[in-house]
Design a protein around this motif. Structure first.
Motif, PDB file in Angstrom:
ATOM      1  N   HIS A   1      32.661 -13.632 -56.645  1.00 27.33           N
ATOM      2  CA  HIS A   1      33.898 -12.817 -56.525  1.00 27.33           C
ATOM      3  C   HIS A   1      34.055 -11.968 -57.784  1.00 27.33           C
ATOM      4  O   HIS A   1      34.323 -12.480 -58.866  1.00 27.33           O
TER       5      HIS A   1
ATOM      6  N   HIS B   1      34.831  -7.513 -59.123  1.00 27.25           N
ATOM      7  CA  HIS B   1      35.224  -6.142 -58.743  1.00 27.25           C
ATOM      8  C   HIS B   1      34.458  -5.170 -59.639  1.00 27.25           C
ATOM      9  O   HIS B   1      34.815  -4.989 -60.806  1.00 27.25           O
TER      10      HIS B   1
ATOM     11  N   HIS C   1      41.691 -12.122 -51.249  1.00 25.21           N
ATOM     12  CA  HIS C   1      42.384 -12.980 -52.218  1.00 25.21           C
ATOM     13  C   HIS C   1      43.393 -13.869 -51.496  1.00 25.21           C
ATOM     14  O   HIS C   1      43.961 -13.464 -50.478  1.00 25.21           O
TER      15      HIS C   1
ATOM     16  N   HIS D   1      40.367 -17.429 -55.435  1.00 25.69           N
ATOM     17  CA  HIS D   1      41.453 -18.120 -56.142  1.00 25.69           C
ATOM     18  C   HIS D   1      41.917 -19.411 -55.467  1.00 25.69           C
ATOM     19  O   HIS D   1      41.526 -20.480 -55.870  1.00 25.69           O
TER      20      HIS D   1
ATOM     21  N   ASP E   1      35.594 -12.854 -61.337  1.00 19.26           N
ATOM     22  CA  ASP E   1      36.731 -11.985 -61.013  1.00 19.26           C
ATOM     23  C   ASP E   1      36.985 -10.906 -62.069  1.00 19.26           C
ATOM     24  O   ASP E   1      38.128 -10.513 -62.304  1.00 19.26           O
TER      25      ASP E   1
END
Ligand code: GUN
Ligand code: ZN
Length: 435
Positions: free
Chosen positions: A73, A75, A234, A273, A324
């Motif tokens: 995970h 970005h 998420h 999460h 993340d």
């Protein structure tokens, strides 16, 4: 004649035997690679005779060879959002993230960041990642182009977001479906690339958009001959976010139910999460075989809370660790493991080091439905591996003199380690990075 490449050094990977995770460690090991795949790993003393007629052995002294890290995970457009000061999730999104993500309408900008991002993954020994892109379709194309050039196994998806964000970043129900679908047709299962349907999170999608996301999952399922698309989003990260979801989806039993009820749960779905899950949500996630990416560095950086790895495990949910970035403040999976350990300590239990490395390699491959080809050194898996220099820092070298066993060694690496240790990265059997 088969063309073998031979690598000698300490070798570590995890295997699973009847549900138990076990470390495999060869203090003086040999790894045999051919055509980008693992042929065999074992003790040097046992294996070397079998391959003695082969070309010369590459010997990594004072080094540990292990599978490349898998970040489940992250970005990529938040490469430059990293280290943004002083806010919690929702303010951080508006103040920093949505501002930066607007720049990805510029293809040149997006291309530069994609390259920088992939460089940074390799510097840190991360060989596979599942990344969010932005809502711009081209942000996905340039990422895949960059990954394909390097022959990396990567998963990416166009963010679907049709409300509660700046107009420049909002798509709509029809365009988000059509753009995602054309990206899937172009990139999914092309070489080492795969697609993840990517509704950002429930607050930035209308129900209509989530329904279209679920439609894509149904249109590209797992079959005997091909893997289906994944889903990334998420869930239960921050208490204000959870209150907001209650307002936006008043008919839902809980946050997970928003996704579950619309068809977004399941074995191909990875939820980032999950740190404030209710018992009902844990149970339902387990029933639907939904997966979880835990993001300790991000949760601490944004002050989101402490995850409960023990509860997730008790419910039998498949979990991996993830960075993340840019909510997370480090690309290093050593740092991710380190902070995960501390979160468990705050909850009064221990994350043992073998488990920590499992959660960043084989378990992450399982979460991404890729344990058939990644995650450890079983025969025929793809040879994405890293070489760690055990003398990279004086402190580490000194501390390792008293390390008694593989657990101790791994614990030193996850608490003292960072990108300085990563001396070489091999992608599909080829050296792709050298410090
Ligand atoms: N929730 C919705 N979007 C994001 C994001 O970009 N980062 C994190 N950490 N949480 C999110
Ligand atoms: Zn995220």
């Amino acid at each position: 004649m088969t063309d073998y490449n031979l690598y000698r050094g300490s070798i570590f990977h995890c295997i699973e035997d009847g549900g138990n995770v076990e470390p495999v460690y060869f203090p003086d090991g040999l790894m045999v690679v051919s055509k980008g795949r693992i042929v065999e790993v074992g003790e040097y003393s046992e294996l070397s005779a079998k391959f003695s007629s082969e070309k010369s052995i590459v010997h990594f002294k004072d080094s540990l060879i292990m599978p490349g890290f898998i970040d489940s995970h992250i970005h990529y457009p938040q490469y430059k959002v990293i280290s943004s000061y002083g806010t919690s999730l929702l303010e951080w999104l508006n103040k920093y993230t949505f501002v930066e993500e607007q720049k990805f309408s510029d293809i040149d900008y997006a291309t530069k960041v994609a390259e920088l991002f992939l460089d940074e993954l390799l510097i840190n020994g991360t060989t596979t990642a599942m990344t969010f892109c932005t809502s711009h379709k081209q942000s996905v194309d340039v990422f895949y182009d960059a990954a394909e050039k390097r022959n990396l196994r990567m998963i990416a998806g166009k963010v679907m977001m049709d409300r509660n964000a700046p107009d420049e970043l909002c798509d709509d129900i029809e365009s988000s479906y059509a753009d995602s679908k054309s990206l899937i047709e172009k990139w999914h299962n092309k070489g080492r690339l795969s697609y993840a349907v990517t509704p950002r999170f429930a607050p930035t999608s209308t129900e209509g958009q989530l329904i279209q996301a679920a439609k894509l999952l149904k249109e590209y399922p797992n079959t005997k001959s091909a893997k289906g698309v994944l889903l990334q989003t998420h869930l239960n990260e921050n208490s204000d976010e959870i209150d907001w979801v209650k307002e936006l989806y008043p008919q839902s039993k809980n946050y997970f139910d928003v996704y579950d009820n619309l068809g977004l749960s399941g074995t191909n779905s990875v939820f980032g999460h999950c740190i404030h899950n209710s018992t009902d949500e844990y149970k339902r996630m387990a029933e639907t075989n939904s997966k979880v990416a835990l993001c300790p560095t991000s949760n601490l950086f944004l002050g989101s809370g402490l995850f409960a790895l023990d509860e997730l495990e008790q419910h039998g949910i498949n979990v991996a660790l993830a960075s993340d970035v840019g909510g997370g403040d480090s690309f290093s999976m050593f740092d991710v493991m380190n902070q995960a350990y501390k979160i468990c300590r705050l909850n009064d239990y221990n994350l043992d080091p073998v488990k920590a490395f499992y959660l960043t390699t084989l378990a992450a491959a399982k979460v991404l439905n890729m344990s058939d080809c990644l995650g450890n050194f079983e025969s025929n898996k793809e040879a994405d591996f890293i070489v760690l220099d055990l003398n990279a820092t004086e402190l580490l070298a000194q501390r390792l003199k008293t390390a008694k066993n593989i657990n101790d060694l791994l614990f030193c690496l996850m608490t003292l380690g960072d990108d300085r240790l990563v001396s070489k990265v091999y992608i599909f059997g080829q050296c792709a990075y050298q410090k």
